[in-house]
Design an enzyme around this catalytic site. Sequence first.
Site: not given
Ligand code: ARG
Length: 570
Positions: A131, A134, A137
């Site tokens: 994916k 962003h 991140h």
């Molecule tokens: N992978 C998720 C995203 O890109 C963020 C995860 C953040 N941590 C969690 N425990 N939800 O939106």
Amino acid sequence: MQAMLREAKAGLAKLLADRTGLEKERALQLFETPRRPEMGDLAFPCFDLGKAQKSSPAKIAGDLARDLDLSGTLFSRAEPNGPYLNFFLDLPVFSGKLLRKIFLEKNQYGAADSGKGKTVVIDYSSPNIAKPFHIGHLRSTIIGESLARIYQFLGYLPIRINHLGDWGTQFGMVLSAWSKDRNEDELKRQPIGYLLQLYINYNKQASENPAYQEEARGWFKKLEAGDPETYQLWERFRNLSLEEFKKVYGRLGIEFDYYWGESFYNDKMGPALDQLRDARLLETGEDNVEMVRVAEDLPPVLLRKSDGATLYATRDLAAAIYRFEKFEPEEILYVVGRPQELHFRQLFLLLKKMGYPWTDRLHHIKFGHIQGLSTRKGAVVFLEQVLDEAKDRAREKIAENIQAGKLSPGVDQDQLAEQIGISALLVNDFKNRRERDLSFDWDQVLNFDGETGPYLQYTHARIFGILRKAGKPPGPEVDFNFLSEPETRELLKKLSLFPEIVQLARREYEPFIICNYLFELTGAFNQFYNHHRVLGSGDSEAPRLLLVDSTREVLARGLTLLGVKPLERM
Ligand code: ARG
């Protein structure tokens, strides 16, 4: 370990309390910083006392200035100024205590053991496989790592968890695309980019052709059911991507304790859902979706789709419970952008509804958006591109600065560009409180004269240069009477604040507080250095060298807490 000024303040408060009958705590609250340095180092307003004693504050200030016995404190005199009583530090005593302390404690100056025996889970970075990346991140990575370092410095045991987005319907698409047309070489060459490309192309095709959608769903079902071949393929995708992510983390000096991505919770969601069912919290909605209502004014949390598939929230539910059982942490910090505010509010309320007593230890450490971060090649797609671009641009800036005679050409250009680029990105992130939205401008980010990473590094390297040139190591056996000028005083005071600053940064989850302090510290240092020579200053040389060395120590520590590696030469 208390900050020296605070300790000094506490001593004065006690003195004032004993003398006047005012509560010590109240006295402590009343202290102010005088408007101008010539007016002293601490001001005590006498209005409260005036009221209590039915006398004029100015008279009280005058009486106190005459009567208070300051021996044994860090202050040498008190002067009345209207309704205020101004205190002046006994500079030789203060600087002696402070600089000896920094000299002895070295890189532990400012550290504490208040977090001893306590664990804090920090969930950060957490990019998604297959994916798009962003900018969130990047921010999460930078902020999360700094918080981990700050906690560690204060004695906590941080557990760094990367909640990788390694599960979800996007894998159905990637697997299906791969089954139709695969390119082994590309997968090996650049797994993250290749998988993303598969996903994007497939998505496009699926929007025109419903059969593709059906097929992708089928693949994800197979994956969720644990079909060995499908699972192995997924695992390969994951491992290759992870290796590539780790390379980037390596450049930033980051090591996670656990890559417990969403897939890690596959076998842990069932029990959590059962628990909800037993507690009669789980409702079945339209199309057989399963959900929980957590609050009147919030949408229900969806935990299971009609086809039985679990969701992002289901995995976060299982993750929180698992983390608490495993670590009994003092806190869990979720370093995630503001767009997920609702998600975390729902999650925390859900856990509370389930009766867990620790839900107030969960914190969503949210942050704002960065606008305008792009590379010369266009929009940013990967974390690595941002670092590469920063490095390229840093290289150009360095060349300019060498031309201008500001930097010496002797230093390894490649390494320097890498470090300057990273410092620039990090400091740019910490220049504001994390919740503020930022607009990104490469020229500003890399400006050697602005409030930037390169500027902080430049100051650090410059200090290193002075110490190198001195030719002998600084020592604490010096005459502190030679540290007396106003600029020196300001620098000393700044240095004494560092321990408090670190504590405050932790309490507010704000690396910004440290970053901002470092700008003040370097500002004070440059003031000092512009006014006073160090080498060849006769009797002042040894004490000034000690002061310079202490500044280096604190600046280096502050940078490290931000995730920046301090440079010794530039
Ligand atoms: N992978 C998720 C995203 O890109 C963020 C995860 C953040 N941590 C969690 N425990 N939800 O939106």
